[in-house]
Design a protein around this motif. Structure first.
Motif, PDB file in Angstrom:
ATOM      1  N   LEU A  58       0.828  -1.216   0.000  1.00  8.58           N
ATOM      2  CA  LEU A  58       0.000   0.000   0.000  1.00  8.58           C
ATOM      3  C   LEU A  58       0.866   1.271   0.000  1.00  8.58           C
ATOM      4  CD1 LEU A  58      -3.091   0.733   0.237  1.00  8.58           C
ATOM      5  CD2 LEU A  58      -2.676   1.021   2.684  1.00  8.58           C
ATOM      6  N   GLY A  59       1.818   1.319   0.898  1.00 11.96           N
ATOM      7  CA  GLY A  59       2.694   2.498   1.006  1.00 11.96           C
ATOM      8  C   GLY A  59       3.526   2.696  -0.254  1.00 11.96           C
ATOM      9  N   GLN A  60       4.049   1.586  -0.802  1.00 19.49           N
ATOM     10  CA  GLN A  60       4.889   1.691  -1.997  1.00 19.49           C
ATOM     11  C   GLN A  60       4.046   2.043  -3.227  1.00 19.49           C
ATOM     12  OE1 GLN A  60       8.319   1.619  -2.192  1.00 19.49           O
ATOM     13  NE2 GLN A  60       8.231   1.601   0.051  1.00 19.49           N
ATOM     14  N   ASP A  61       2.848   1.500  -3.303  1.00 18.73           N
ATOM     15  CA  ASP A  61       2.034   1.766  -4.495  1.00 18.73           C
ATOM     16  C   ASP A  61       1.562   3.216  -4.529  1.00 18.73           C
ATOM     17  OD1 ASP A  61       1.404   0.373  -6.881  1.00 18.73           O
ATOM     18  OD2 ASP A  61      -0.714   0.485  -6.383  1.00 18.73           O
ATOM     19  N   TYR A  62       1.364   3.785  -3.358  1.00 21.67           N
ATOM     20  CA  TYR A  62       1.002   5.208  -3.316  1.00 21.67           C
ATOM     21  C   TYR A  62       2.125   6.045  -3.950  1.00 21.67           C
ATOM     22  CZ  TYR A  62       0.071   9.877  -1.482  1.00 21.67           C
ATOM     23  OH  TYR A  62      -0.148  11.217  -1.382  1.00 21.67           O
ATOM     24  N   ILE A  63       3.359   5.728  -3.593  1.00 17.75           N
ATOM     25  CA  ILE A  63       4.507   6.451  -4.167  1.00 17.75           C
ATOM     26  C   ILE A  63       4.535   6.245  -5.686  1.00 17.75           C
ATOM     27  CG2 ILE A  63       7.052   6.580  -4.236  1.00 17.75           C
ATOM     28  CD1 ILE A  63       7.019   5.604  -1.281  1.00 17.75           C
ATOM     29  N   TYR A  64       4.296   4.978  -6.080  1.00 23.33           N
ATOM     30  CA  TYR A  64       4.316   4.662  -7.509  1.00 23.33           C
ATOM     31  C   TYR A  64       3.235   5.442  -8.269  1.00 23.33           C
ATOM     32  CZ  TYR A  64       3.831   2.170 -11.889  1.00 23.33           C
ATOM     33  OH  TYR A  64       3.738   1.879 -13.228  1.00 23.33           O
ATOM     34  N   VAL A  65       2.029   5.451  -7.723  1.00 21.41           N
ATOM     35  CA  VAL A  65       0.919   6.103  -8.431  1.00 21.41           C
ATOM     36  C   VAL A  65       1.190   7.596  -8.603  1.00 21.41           C
ATOM     37  CG1 VAL A  65      -1.535   6.717  -8.254  1.00 21.41           C
ATOM     38  CG2 VAL A  65      -0.828   4.365  -7.908  1.00 21.41           C
ATOM     39  N   ARG A  66       1.832   8.194  -7.623  1.00 23.94           N
ATOM     40  CA  ARG A  66       2.171   9.625  -7.758  1.00 23.94           C
ATOM     41  C   ARG A  66       3.172   9.851  -8.897  1.00 23.94           C
ATOM     42  NH1 ARG A  66      -0.241  12.753  -3.810  1.00 23.94           N
ATOM     43  NH2 ARG A  66       0.879  14.579  -4.517  1.00 23.94           N
ATOM     44  N   ALA A  67       4.033   8.865  -9.122  1.00 22.74           N
ATOM     45  CA  ALA A  67       4.980   8.979 -10.241  1.00 22.74           C
ATOM     46  C   ALA A  67       4.307   8.619 -11.572  1.00 22.74           C
ATOM     47  CB  ALA A  67       6.186   8.064  -9.998  1.00 22.74           C
ATOM     48  N   PHE A  68       3.247   7.825 -11.466  1.00 25.30           N
ATOM     49  CA  PHE A  68       2.524   7.376 -12.661  1.00 25.30           C
ATOM     50  C   PHE A  68       1.725   8.530 -13.284  1.00 25.30           C
ATOM     51  CE2 PHE A  68      -1.106   4.502 -14.261  1.00 25.30           C
ATOM     52  CZ  PHE A  68      -0.384   4.030 -15.348  1.00 25.30           C
ATOM     53  N   VAL A  69       1.248   9.453 -12.441  1.00 25.82           N
ATOM     54  CA  VAL A  69       0.431  10.573 -12.940  1.00 25.82           C
ATOM     55  C   VAL A  69       1.179  11.384 -14.025  1.00 25.82           C
ATOM     56  CG1 VAL A  69      -0.750  12.726 -12.332  1.00 25.82           C
ATOM     57  CG2 VAL A  69      -1.041  10.700 -10.897  1.00 25.82           C
ATOM     58  N   PRO A  70       2.398  11.859 -13.759  1.00 25.69           N
ATOM     59  CA  PRO A  70       3.086  12.598 -14.832  1.00 25.69           C
ATOM     60  C   PRO A  70       3.380  11.740 -16.060  1.00 25.69           C
ATOM     61  CG  PRO A  70       4.486  12.417 -12.870  1.00 25.69           C
ATOM     62  CD  PRO A  70       3.135  11.927 -12.485  1.00 25.69           C
ATOM     63  N   PHE A  71       3.571  10.428 -15.846  1.00 25.34           N
ATOM     64  CA  PHE A  71       3.753   9.566 -17.024  1.00 25.34           C
ATOM     65  C   PHE A  71       2.484   9.582 -17.882  1.00 25.34           C
ATOM     66  CE2 PHE A  71       2.651   5.382 -18.817  1.00 25.34           C
ATOM     67  CZ  PHE A  71       3.552   5.380 -19.882  1.00 25.34           C
ATOM     68  N   VAL A  72       1.319   9.427 -17.228  1.00 22.51           N
ATOM     69  CA  VAL A  72       0.050   9.425 -17.984  1.00 22.51           C
ATOM     70  C   VAL A  72      -0.143  10.787 -18.655  1.00 22.51           C
ATOM     71  CG1 VAL A  72      -2.459   9.100 -17.848  1.00 22.51           C
ATOM     72  CG2 VAL A  72      -0.954   7.635 -16.508  1.00 22.51           C
ATOM     73  N   ALA A  73       0.253  11.847 -17.961  1.00 23.70           N
ATOM     74  CA  ALA A  73       0.164  13.187 -18.564  1.00 23.70           C
ATOM     75  C   ALA A  73       1.021  13.248 -19.828  1.00 23.70           C
ATOM     76  CB  ALA A  73       0.602  14.242 -17.555  1.00 23.70           C
ATOM     77  N   SER A  74       2.176  12.603 -19.802  1.00 21.30           N
ATOM     78  CA  SER A  74       3.050  12.624 -20.988  1.00 21.30           C
ATOM     79  C   SER A  74       2.424  11.838 -22.145  1.00 21.30           C
ATOM     80  CB  SER A  74       4.452  12.088 -20.652  1.00 21.30           C
ATOM     81  OG  SER A  74       4.455  10.663 -20.599  1.00 21.30           O
ATOM     82  N   VAL A  75       1.676  10.776 -21.795  1.00 21.91           N
ATOM     83  CA  VAL A  75       0.984  10.016 -22.846  1.00 21.91           C
ATOM     84  C   VAL A  75      -0.120  10.883 -23.450  1.00 21.91           C
ATOM     85  CG1 VAL A  75      -0.257   7.888 -23.434  1.00 21.91           C
ATOM     86  CG2 VAL A  75       1.494   7.827 -21.649  1.00 21.91           C
ATOM     87  N   LEU A  76      -0.778  11.656 -22.584  1.00 14.94           N
ATOM     88  CA  LEU A  76      -1.835  12.554 -23.057  1.00 14.94           C
ATOM     89  C   LEU A  76      -1.265  13.591 -24.043  1.00 14.94           C
ATOM     90  CD1 LEU A  76      -4.889  13.264 -22.538  1.00 14.94           C
ATOM     91  CD2 LEU A  76      -4.056  14.964 -20.943  1.00 14.94           C
ATOM     92  N   VAL A  77      -0.117  14.122 -23.715  1.00 15.87           N
ATOM     93  CA  VAL A  77       0.527  15.102 -24.612  1.00 15.87           C
ATOM     94  C   VAL A  77       0.855  14.433 -25.952  1.00 15.87           C
ATOM     95  CG1 VAL A  77       2.604  16.516 -24.965  1.00 15.87           C
ATOM     96  CG2 VAL A  77       1.459  16.514 -22.737  1.00 15.87           C
ATOM     97  N   LYS A  78       1.369  13.210 -25.884  1.00 11.26           N
ATOM     98  CA  LYS A  78       1.697  12.500 -27.127  1.00 11.26           C
ATOM     99  C   LYS A  78       0.439  12.234 -27.955  1.00 11.26           C
ATOM    100  CE  LYS A  78       6.049  10.476 -25.792  1.00 11.26           C
ATOM    101  NZ  LYS A  78       6.507  10.228 -24.436  1.00 11.26           N
ATOM    102  N   ALA A  79      -0.662  11.889 -27.252  1.00 10.96           N
ATOM    103  CA  ALA A  79      -1.923  11.640 -27.972  1.00 10.96           C
ATOM    104  C   ALA A  79      -2.353  12.902 -28.712  1.00 10.96           C
ATOM    105  CB  ALA A  79      -3.008  11.202 -26.994  1.00 10.96           C
ATOM    106  N   CYS A  80      -2.228  14.050 -28.038  1.00  9.35           N
ATOM    107  CA  CYS A  80      -2.630  15.317 -28.671  1.00  9.35           C
ATOM    108  C   CYS A  80      -1.778  15.598 -29.902  1.00  9.35           C
ATOM    109  CB  CYS A  80      -2.487  16.482 -27.694  1.00  9.35           C
ATOM    110  SG  CYS A  80      -3.595  16.339 -26.295  1.00  9.35           S
TER     111      CYS A  80
END
Ligand code: HMH
Length: 235
Positions: A58-80
């Protein structure tokens, strides 16, 4: 030799429109199974999980998900910038919105389990996975490759937790909500939408990019296995 095999496959897929991602799941079935039927997941399903493993995850995945958000944002930029289908943006944006819910869920869940999210430090496997995400955020990584990674990352959780729900009788009550979060049918549909985008992009991609995306798919699975392993607490 590897290269030749990929080339032949790529041509085959292009001609008869076989689903590329599905063929990779079959081709890499052993590692895919290790990622989606991990002992951590099986111990949730059969109720033998111990709370310390769950708390580490739980503790580690929270850290991971926070790092995952900017990755998903970068995919969104690529999609655009690179996508020829405007609905990709809606699907990715929906994913970002659900990450917002997910972060709120982690906070609530952590307080229920008395896990401190502020003092937790990322473990090695987590750091390695997050730096891999960071490399994928580069503008040099093609949309087809990034969306393949995105699909694979979400799918490992979807397949893992929906497997737990297949027979929910032994899941400890306090873990049912976690399984539901990633195992529900809405999340499954969302993963299929990501898969359709990935396949559409891969069908149009060059052989080099297809090979790169396949490698990224396998690397995601490797990181996911290491991530589950981390919950055992053996650093
Ligand atoms: C490590 N992989 C990991 N954490 C997650 N939350 C997901 C995938 C799915 O979002």
């Amino acid at each position: 030799m590897e290269w030749e095999a990929s080339e032949v496959e790529a041509e085959k897929f292009k001609s008869n429109k076989t689903n590329i991602t599905e063929s990779w799941v079959k081709k890499h079935t052993s590692i895919y199974k290790q990622a989606t039927r991990h002992p951590f997941i099986l111990s949730i399903k059969d109720g033998t999980i111990d709370s310390s493993s769950f708390k580490i995850w739980l503790g580690q995945d929270y850290i991971y998900v926070r790092a995952f958000v900017p990755f998903v944002a970068s995919v969104l930029v690529k999609a655009c910038e690179e996508s020829d289908d405007s609905s990709d943006m809606d699907i990715i944006l929906g994913g970002m919105a659900s990450l917002n819910d997910e972060i709120a869920w982690f906070k609530e869940e952590a307080s229920r389990w008395e896990v401190s999210l502020t003092s937790d430090i990322p473990q090695r496997a987590n750091l390695m996975y997050c730096s891999f995400l960071k490399r994928l955020m580069s503008s040099e990584i093609e949309y087809a490759v990034a969306i393949t990674a995105f699909w694979a990352i979400e799918t490992v959780y979807q397949v893992s937790f929906s497997h737990c729900l297949e027979d929910r009788s032994k899941i400890p009550d306090e873990l049912k909500d976690t399984c539901q979060r990633w195992g529900n049918s809405g999340f499954s549909q969302y993963c299929h939408s990501l898969q359709n985008i990935a396949d559409r992009c891969l069908e149009k991609a060059s052989i080099d990019i297809i090979a790169k995306a396949e490698q990224v798919f396998v690397t995601v699975l490797e990181h996911e296995i290491e991530f589950w392993n981390m919950s055992k607490g053996e650093i």
